[in-house]
Design a protein around this motif. Structure first.
Motif, PDB file in Angstrom:
ATOM      1  N   VAL A  67       0.859  -1.180   0.000  1.00  0.00           N
ATOM      2  CA  VAL A  67       0.000   0.000   0.000  1.00  0.00           C
ATOM      3  C   VAL A  67       0.895   1.230   0.000  1.00  0.00           C
ATOM      4  O   VAL A  67       1.738   1.390   0.882  1.00  0.00           O
ATOM      5  CB  VAL A  67      -0.918   0.011   1.247  1.00  0.00           C
ATOM      6  CG1 VAL A  67      -1.792   1.259   1.257  1.00  0.00           C
ATOM      7  CG2 VAL A  67      -1.765  -1.255   1.301  1.00  0.00           C
ATOM      8  N   LYS A  68       0.721   2.073  -1.002  1.00  0.00           N
ATOM      9  CA  LYS A  68       1.529   3.283  -1.097  1.00  0.00           C
ATOM     10  C   LYS A  68       1.011   4.330  -0.107  1.00  0.00           C
ATOM     11  O   LYS A  68      -0.194   4.551  -0.009  1.00  0.00           O
ATOM     12  CB  LYS A  68       1.493   3.846  -2.511  1.00  0.00           C
ATOM     13  CG  LYS A  68       2.200   2.965  -3.509  1.00  0.00           C
ATOM     14  CD  LYS A  68       2.193   3.548  -4.891  1.00  0.00           C
ATOM     15  CE  LYS A  68       2.924   2.587  -5.832  1.00  0.00           C
ATOM     16  NZ  LYS A  68       3.033   3.119  -7.178  1.00  0.00           N
ATOM     17  N   VAL A  69       1.930   4.938   0.618  1.00  0.00           N
ATOM     18  CA  VAL A  69       1.585   6.007   1.559  1.00  0.00           C
ATOM     19  C   VAL A  69       2.536   7.178   1.326  1.00  0.00           C
ATOM     20  O   VAL A  69       3.597   7.025   0.703  1.00  0.00           O
ATOM     21  CB  VAL A  69       1.665   5.527   3.031  1.00  0.00           C
ATOM     22  CG1 VAL A  69       0.645   4.435   3.306  1.00  0.00           C
ATOM     23  CG2 VAL A  69       3.056   5.042   3.387  1.00  0.00           C
ATOM     24  N   GLY A  70       2.148   8.330   1.830  1.00  0.00           N
ATOM     25  CA  GLY A  70       3.014   9.505   1.690  1.00  0.00           C
ATOM     26  C   GLY A  70       3.221   9.904   0.247  1.00  0.00           C
ATOM     27  O   GLY A  70       4.336  10.245  -0.144  1.00  0.00           O
ATOM     28  N   GLY A  71       2.150   9.853  -0.534  1.00  0.00           N
ATOM     29  CA  GLY A  71       2.279  10.228  -1.940  1.00  0.00           C
ATOM     30  C   GLY A  71       3.112   9.248  -2.738  1.00  0.00           C
ATOM     31  O   GLY A  71       3.674   9.600  -3.770  1.00  0.00           O
ATOM     32  N   GLY A  72       3.195   8.006  -2.243  1.00  0.00           N
ATOM     33  CA  GLY A  72       3.940   6.978  -2.956  1.00  0.00           C
ATOM     34  C   GLY A  72       5.401   6.890  -2.555  1.00  0.00           C
ATOM     35  O   GLY A  72       6.151   6.094  -3.105  1.00  0.00           O
ATOM     36  N   ARG A  73       5.814   7.718  -1.574  1.00  0.00           N
ATOM     37  CA  ARG A  73       7.217   7.676  -1.152  1.00  0.00           C
ATOM     38  C   ARG A  73       7.567   6.405  -0.405  1.00  0.00           C
ATOM     39  O   ARG A  73       8.718   5.980  -0.409  1.00  0.00           O
ATOM     40  CB  ARG A  73       7.542   8.888  -0.267  1.00  0.00           C
ATOM     41  CG  ARG A  73       7.578  10.188  -1.071  1.00  0.00           C
ATOM     42  CD  ARG A  73       7.985  11.345  -0.221  1.00  0.00           C
ATOM     43  NE  ARG A  73       6.859  11.604   0.703  1.00  0.00           N
ATOM     44  CZ  ARG A  73       6.953  12.304   1.807  1.00  0.00           C
ATOM     45  NH1 ARG A  73       8.089  12.818   2.183  1.00  0.00           N
ATOM     46  NH2 ARG A  73       5.896  12.500   2.566  1.00  0.00           N
ATOM     47  N   ARG A  74       6.574   5.786   0.248  1.00  0.00           N
ATOM     48  CA  ARG A  74       6.800   4.540   0.979  1.00  0.00           C
ATOM     49  C   ARG A  74       5.705   3.551   0.627  1.00  0.00           C
ATOM     50  O   ARG A  74       4.612   3.939   0.239  1.00  0.00           O
ATOM     51  CB  ARG A  74       6.764   4.791   2.491  1.00  0.00           C
ATOM     52  CG  ARG A  74       7.883   5.718   2.923  1.00  0.00           C
ATOM     53  CD  ARG A  74       8.141   5.642   4.377  1.00  0.00           C
ATOM     54  NE  ARG A  74       8.935   4.435   4.614  1.00  0.00           N
ATOM     55  CZ  ARG A  74       9.013   3.831   5.782  1.00  0.00           C
ATOM     56  NH1 ARG A  74       8.361   4.295   6.798  1.00  0.00           N
ATOM     57  NH2 ARG A  74       9.745   2.751   5.932  1.00  0.00           N
ATOM     58  N   GLU A  75       6.001   2.305   0.831  1.00  0.00           N
ATOM     59  CA  GLU A  75       5.020   1.243   0.644  1.00  0.00           C
ATOM     60  C   GLU A  75       5.025   0.373   1.890  1.00  0.00           C
ATOM     61  O   GLU A  75       6.086   0.018   2.399  1.00  0.00           O
ATOM     62  CB  GLU A  75       5.344   0.406  -0.584  1.00  0.00           C
ATOM     63  CG  GLU A  75       5.174   1.154  -1.886  1.00  0.00           C
ATOM     64  CD  GLU A  75       5.367   0.276  -3.099  1.00  0.00           C
ATOM     65  OE1 GLU A  75       5.851  -0.872  -2.957  1.00  0.00           O
ATOM     66  OE2 GLU A  75       5.034   0.732  -4.202  1.00  0.00           O
ATOM     67  N   ILE A  76       3.829   0.048   2.362  1.00  0.00           N
ATOM     68  CA  ILE A  76       3.660  -0.753   3.568  1.00  0.00           C
ATOM     69  C   ILE A  76       2.804  -1.960   3.209  1.00  0.00           C
ATOM     70  O   ILE A  76       1.778  -1.813   2.529  1.00  0.00           O
ATOM     71  CB  ILE A  76       2.970   0.078   4.682  1.00  0.00           C
ATOM     72  CG1 ILE A  76       3.834   1.292   5.036  1.00  0.00           C
ATOM     73  CG2 ILE A  76       2.704  -0.779   5.917  1.00  0.00           C
ATOM     74  CD1 ILE A  76       3.169   2.265   5.986  1.00  0.00           C
TER      75      ILE A  76
END
Length: 102
Positions: A67-76
């Motif tokens: 799941v992309k978070v932070g505008g796609g900067r990280r993935e969890i």
């Protein structure tokens, strides 16, 4: 005909999965609002067809679905955002879906 039936079943499954939620800083974001329900249904559906619903088969899907978070900067991994209650509900949904539709 089978293809449209499969599509219909995946859409039905996705609708049911859409009610599950992610827990992010005590905020609840439903899978359908996060646009993750269809993707999850597509990945889980083959397990239902094979009658192989088990933690050993489903948890790796949750672990590998990023799941992309932070505008796609990280993935969890989805599993890290789905509370334990949500995981229990997921298996309840899958078992019920399998009984009614397979």
């Amino acid at each position: 005909m089978a293809n449209s039936e499969t599509t219909q079943q995946i859409e039905t499954l996705a609708a049911e999965l859409g009610e599950l939620y992610l827990d992010i800083a005590k905020w609840h974001l439903r899978l359908d609002d996060a646009h993750l329900h269809q993707k999850l249904a597509e990945r889980i559906y083959p397990i239902l067809v094979e009658n192989q619903v088990s933690e050993d088969r489903v948890l790796p899907i949750l672990q590998n679905m990023m799941v992309k978070v932070g505008g796609g900067r990280r993935e969890i991994p989805l599993i890290d955002l789905l509370p334990m209650q949500g995981q229990v509900q997921l298996f309840d949904i899958l078992e019920e879906f399998q009984k009614e539709n397979m």
